[in-house]
Design a protein around this motif. Structure first.
Motif, PDB file in Angstrom:
ATOM      1  N   GLY B  32      71.476  28.875  73.278  1.00  0.00           N
ATOM      2  CA  GLY B  32      72.496  29.504  74.108  1.00  0.00           C
ATOM      3  C   GLY B  32      72.207  29.405  75.597  1.00  0.00           C
ATOM      4  O   GLY B  32      71.202  28.828  76.007  1.00  0.00           O
ATOM      5  N   THR B  33      73.119  30.005  76.376  1.00  0.00           N
ATOM      6  CA  THR B  33      73.067  29.857  77.833  1.00  0.00           C
ATOM      7  C   THR B  33      71.722  30.244  78.428  1.00  0.00           C
ATOM      8  O   THR B  33      71.133  29.489  79.206  1.00  0.00           O
ATOM      9  CB  THR B  33      74.177  30.714  78.485  1.00  0.00           C
ATOM     10  N   GLY B  34      71.214  31.435  78.067  1.00  0.00           N
ATOM     11  CA  GLY B  34      69.956  31.905  78.649  1.00  0.00           C
ATOM     12  C   GLY B  34      68.816  30.947  78.385  1.00  0.00           C
ATOM     13  O   GLY B  34      68.049  30.613  79.291  1.00  0.00           O
ATOM     14  N   ALA B  35      68.714  30.488  77.134  1.00  0.00           N
ATOM     15  CA  ALA B  35      67.623  29.584  76.752  1.00  0.00           C
ATOM     16  C   ALA B  35      67.738  28.257  77.503  1.00  0.00           C
ATOM     17  O   ALA B  35      66.738  27.724  77.990  1.00  0.00           O
ATOM     18  CB  ALA B  35      67.665  29.337  75.247  1.00  0.00           C
ATOM     19  N   ILE B  36      68.975  27.744  77.604  1.00  0.00           N
ATOM     20  CA  ILE B  36      69.179  26.457  78.270  1.00  0.00           C
ATOM     21  C   ILE B  36      68.820  26.549  79.748  1.00  0.00           C
ATOM     22  O   ILE B  36      68.082  25.706  80.278  1.00  0.00           O
ATOM     23  CB  ILE B  36      70.646  25.991  78.078  1.00  0.00           C
ATOM     24  N   VAL B  37      69.304  27.617  80.413  1.00  0.00           N
ATOM     25  CA  VAL B  37      68.996  27.792  81.837  1.00  0.00           C
ATOM     26  C   VAL B  37      67.486  27.951  82.019  1.00  0.00           C
ATOM     27  O   VAL B  37      66.885  27.344  82.907  1.00  0.00           O
ATOM     28  CB  VAL B  37      69.758  29.012  82.420  1.00  0.00           C
ATOM     29  N   GLY B  38      66.862  28.744  81.150  1.00  0.00           N
ATOM     30  CA  GLY B  38      65.415  28.954  81.235  1.00  0.00           C
ATOM     31  C   GLY B  38      64.642  27.656  81.093  1.00  0.00           C
ATOM     32  O   GLY B  38      63.745  27.365  81.886  1.00  0.00           O
ATOM     33  N   MET B  39      65.014  26.853  80.090  1.00  0.00           N
ATOM     34  CA  MET B  39      64.303  25.588  79.865  1.00  0.00           C
ATOM     35  C   MET B  39      64.505  24.618  81.017  1.00  0.00           C
ATOM     36  O   MET B  39      63.594  23.886  81.389  1.00  0.00           O
ATOM     37  CB  MET B  39      64.775  24.949  78.564  1.00  0.00           C
ATOM     38  N   LEU B  40      65.725  24.613  81.593  1.00  0.00           N
ATOM     39  CA  LEU B  40      65.977  23.726  82.733  1.00  0.00           C
ATOM     40  C   LEU B  40      65.164  24.162  83.947  1.00  0.00           C
ATOM     41  O   LEU B  40      64.634  23.332  84.687  1.00  0.00           O
ATOM     42  CB  LEU B  40      67.472  23.695  83.076  1.00  0.00           C
ATOM     43  N   LEU B  41      65.045  25.508  84.133  1.00  0.00           N
ATOM     44  CA  LEU B  41      64.245  26.009  85.253  1.00  0.00           C
ATOM     45  C   LEU B  41      62.779  25.622  85.077  1.00  0.00           C
ATOM     46  O   LEU B  41      62.117  25.184  86.020  1.00  0.00           O
ATOM     47  CB  LEU B  41      64.373  27.535  85.362  1.00  0.00           C
ATOM     48  N   ILE B  42      62.273  25.762  83.842  1.00  0.00           N
ATOM     49  CA  ILE B  42      60.882  25.376  83.561  1.00  0.00           C
ATOM     50  C   ILE B  42      60.688  23.887  83.851  1.00  0.00           C
ATOM     51  O   ILE B  42      59.717  23.485  84.494  1.00  0.00           O
ATOM     52  CB  ILE B  42      60.508  25.709  82.099  1.00  0.00           C
ATOM     53  N   ALA B  43      61.649  23.062  83.395  1.00  0.00           N
ATOM     54  CA  ALA B  43      61.545  21.619  83.625  1.00  0.00           C
ATOM     55  C   ALA B  43      61.551  21.317  85.124  1.00  0.00           C
ATOM     56  O   ALA B  43      60.823  20.442  85.597  1.00  0.00           O
ATOM     57  CB  ALA B  43      62.683  20.887  82.922  1.00  0.00           C
ATOM     58  N   PHE B  44      62.361  22.079  85.875  1.00  0.00           N
ATOM     59  CA  PHE B  44      62.441  21.857  87.324  1.00  0.00           C
ATOM     60  C   PHE B  44      61.097  22.185  87.991  1.00  0.00           C
ATOM     61  O   PHE B  44      60.600  21.422  88.818  1.00  0.00           O
ATOM     62  CB  PHE B  44      63.568  22.697  87.944  1.00  0.00           C
ATOM     63  N   VAL B  45      60.514  23.325  87.601  1.00  0.00           N
ATOM     64  CA  VAL B  45      59.210  23.716  88.159  1.00  0.00           C
ATOM     65  C   VAL B  45      58.162  22.660  87.818  1.00  0.00           C
ATOM     66  O   VAL B  45      57.376  22.223  88.671  1.00  0.00           O
ATOM     67  CB  VAL B  45      58.783  25.106  87.608  1.00  0.00           C
TER      68      VAL B  45
END
Lengths: 195, 88
Positions: B32-45
């Protein structure tokens, strides 16, 4: 305006390695960007299929490979640092360790492919597997090229080619190896985890 | 700790922890949205650490740093857009 002139002349900004390798890296990254976007948008119209078949992927193998590539990248970054300090033995040792991490990645990936191909999965099985196989295999070939580069760098480093005054070739090859790592950092969550 | 004095070692440590978090999110089946945003943020970091510390672009001419960071933003945004479309 005055503040700009008043700023102290900080150490000169320097791009590591050859300018040409950075153009090459950029071109590679743009190709992968198109591929990643194609996966994501194809998924948008096959959500159930992608969610279902993503679960057949080996999450542990994907995560282990992330660890291997990041650690391999770290060793190569340490090799560049060693060159800047003129510590010859450290350059070769770290390059070798980086190469071994790359080899580990290839072994894990081969086991993964063997499992999938053994189960009769091919590029034409469905849209998800088409993307999974082509994306990871495209990346796989980049890992192989990266390891060829590391082999050349290792041989050169044994001859004492790199040091404080010239690490250009080493830095260029290292930048390519880091790119291979960077691409996997996006590929792993995208294909193995995000749903 | 001497190990942590080298920025490259610090980057490696954070990258390992971030990878463990992504693995865990996959293991528990976060979706879902939260997980996707979280994973993208982790990938960005993670991507930024590779760009700035491993590739040594922190001290490079700004254009190169921005080009690679911009690539991370572009790819992340496209993925987010596609996932947002799929959730509608």
């Amino acid at each position: 305006m005055n503040s700009i002139a008043a700023e102290p002349a900080v150490t000169a900004r320097r791009l590591p390695g050859d300018l040409a390798i950075w153009f090459f890296i950029l071109a590679e990254m743009l190709a992968f960007a198109v591929f990643f976007a194609a996966y994501a948008f194809a998924r948008a119209s096959h959500v159930e299929e992608f969610n279902q078949y993503q679960q057949t992927l080996d999450l542990n193998a994907g995560a282990l490979n992330t660890v291997l590539l990041i650690t391999g990248s770290w060793f190569v970054a340490l090799a560049v640092q060693a060159a800047h300090r003129d510590e010859q033995a450290d350059i070769s040792r770290n390059l070798l360790l980086g190469w071994l991490c790359g080899a580990g990645f290839l072994v894990v990936k081969c086991f993964e492919y063997a499992g999938k191909f053994g189960a009769g999965i091919t590029l034409s099985t469905n849209t998800f597997y088409m993307f999974y196989i082509s994306l990871t295999f495209f990346h796989f070939m980049h890992v192989i090229l990266g390891m060829v580069i590391l082999t050349v760098l290792w041989k050169q480093s044994r001859k004492g080619v790199y040091g404080r005054y010239d690490a250009n070739g080493l830095e260029s090859g290292a930048a390519y190896w880091h790119m291979v790592d960077l691409l996997w950092i996006v590929l792993f969550p995208l294909v193995y985890v995000m749903r | 700790m001497v190990f942590l004095k080298n920025p490259i070692n610090r980057a490696w440590l954070v990258l390992m922890i971030a990878t463990a978090i992504t693995w865990y999110l996959g293991e528990v089946g976060a979706a879902g949205t939260g997980a996707i945003v979280g994973m993208l943020l982790i990938a960005f970091v993670k991507g930024r650490l590779v760009i700035l510390d491993f590739m040594e672009l922190r001290q490079a001419p700004r254009m190169w740093r921005l080009l690679l960071e911009g690539w991370m933003l572009l790819v992340g945004s496209l993925i987010l857009l596609a996932y947002w479309l799929s959730l509608r």
